[in-house]
Design an enzyme around this catalytic site. Sequence first.
Site, PDB file in Angstrom:
ATOM      1  CB  CYS A   9      -4.944 -69.051  21.987  1.00  0.00           C
ATOM      2  SG  CYS A   9      -4.308 -70.739  22.011  1.00  0.00           S
ATOM      3  CG  ASN A  12      -6.314 -75.832  21.636  1.00  0.00           C
ATOM      4  OD1 ASN A  12      -6.884 -76.888  21.372  1.00  0.00           O
ATOM      5  ND2 ASN A  12      -6.336 -75.325  22.849  1.00  0.00           N
ATOM      6  CB  CYS A  14       1.121 -71.432  23.798  1.00  0.00           C
ATOM      7  SG  CYS A  14       2.452 -72.110  22.784  1.00  0.00           S
ATOM      8  NE  ARG A  15      -1.613 -66.983  22.830  1.00  0.00           N
ATOM      9  CZ  ARG A  15      -1.994 -66.198  21.844  1.00  0.00           C
ATOM     10  NH1 ARG A  15      -2.188 -64.919  22.080  1.00  0.00           N
ATOM     11  NH2 ARG A  15      -2.181 -66.677  20.628  1.00  0.00           N
ATOM     12  CB  SER A  16      -6.584 -71.641  24.531  1.00  0.00           C
ATOM     13  OG  SER A  16      -6.136 -72.551  23.561  1.00  0.00           O
ATOM     14  CG  ASP A 124       1.571 -66.340  20.109  1.00  0.00           C
ATOM     15  OD1 ASP A 124       2.030 -67.246  20.836  1.00  0.00           O
ATOM     16  OD2 ASP A 124       1.249 -66.505  18.924  1.00  0.00           O
TER      17      ASP A 124
HETATM   18  P1  4NP Z   1      -1.023 -70.257  21.031  1.00  0.00           P
HETATM   19  O1  4NP Z   1       0.457 -70.073  20.453  1.00  0.00           O
HETATM   20  O2  4NP Z   1      -1.951 -69.541  20.071  1.00  0.00           O
HETATM   21  O3  4NP Z   1      -0.951 -69.605  22.349  1.00  0.00           O
HETATM   22  O4  4NP Z   1      -1.268 -71.749  21.084  1.00  0.00           O
HETATM   23  C1  4NP Z   1       0.797 -70.368  19.129  1.00  0.00           C
HETATM   24  C2  4NP Z   1       1.058 -71.665  18.768  1.00  0.00           C
HETATM   25  C3  4NP Z   1       1.446 -71.946  17.455  1.00  0.00           C
HETATM   26  C4  4NP Z   1       1.540 -70.936  16.532  1.00  0.00           C
HETATM   27  C5  4NP Z   1       1.257 -69.635  16.905  1.00  0.00           C
HETATM   28  C6  4NP Z   1       0.884 -69.346  18.198  1.00  0.00           C
HETATM   29  N1  4NP Z   1       1.966 -71.211  15.210  1.00  0.00           N
HETATM   30  O5  4NP Z   1       2.106 -70.276  14.420  1.00  0.00           O
HETATM   31  O6  4NP Z   1       2.148 -72.400  14.873  1.00  0.00           O
END
Ligand code: 4NP
Length: 154
Positions: A9, A12, A14-16, A124
């Site tokens: 994702c 790294n 939240c989703r992945s 997201d």
């Molecule tokens: P992820 O979520 O891609 O599912 O881990 C996010 C985590 C952090 C950020 C964006 C999305 N960020 O902009 O810091």
Amino acid sequence: MRLSVLFVCLGNICRSPLAEAAFRAEAERLGLDVEIDSAGTGDWHIGHPPDRRAAAVALRNGLDISGLRARQVSAEDFRRFDHIVALDVQNLADLAAMRPADGKAELSLLLDHVPGREGEAVADPYYGEDAHFDIAWTEVTAGAQGLARRLAER
Ligand code: 4NP
């Protein structure tokens, strides 16, 4: 033969990590011999544990992801993994752009593995509320189950 799957994702955190945990649980249930990891296309959270809201939704569903640490995806991952599974369409495009000429990994979107949801993204939840993490959990679980079933059939 041992398979390998990497979930990717943006951050790294939240989703992945949720996809990694859900897929690990499903692979164990099906007796698949598979190496599993996750990574992010971005570098902001390298070395960080999962977002506390992601850790909480995993725990509500019986899985502890608190020991995971974020890392950034690299060209080497395309040589190391058989499957690289993107959580959203932007992640997929970023991965396609960084694929090295000798990369063997098969690229897909996680929801490509859910009949009727091909081409769709796991939204997201980072800027959302707790409910968005429950939705993300439901979606990564469906994707993880579909992918595990497909790999078990091979
Ligand atoms: P992820 O979520 O891609 O599912 O881990 C996010 C985590 C952090 C950020 C964006 C999305 N960020 O902009 O810091």
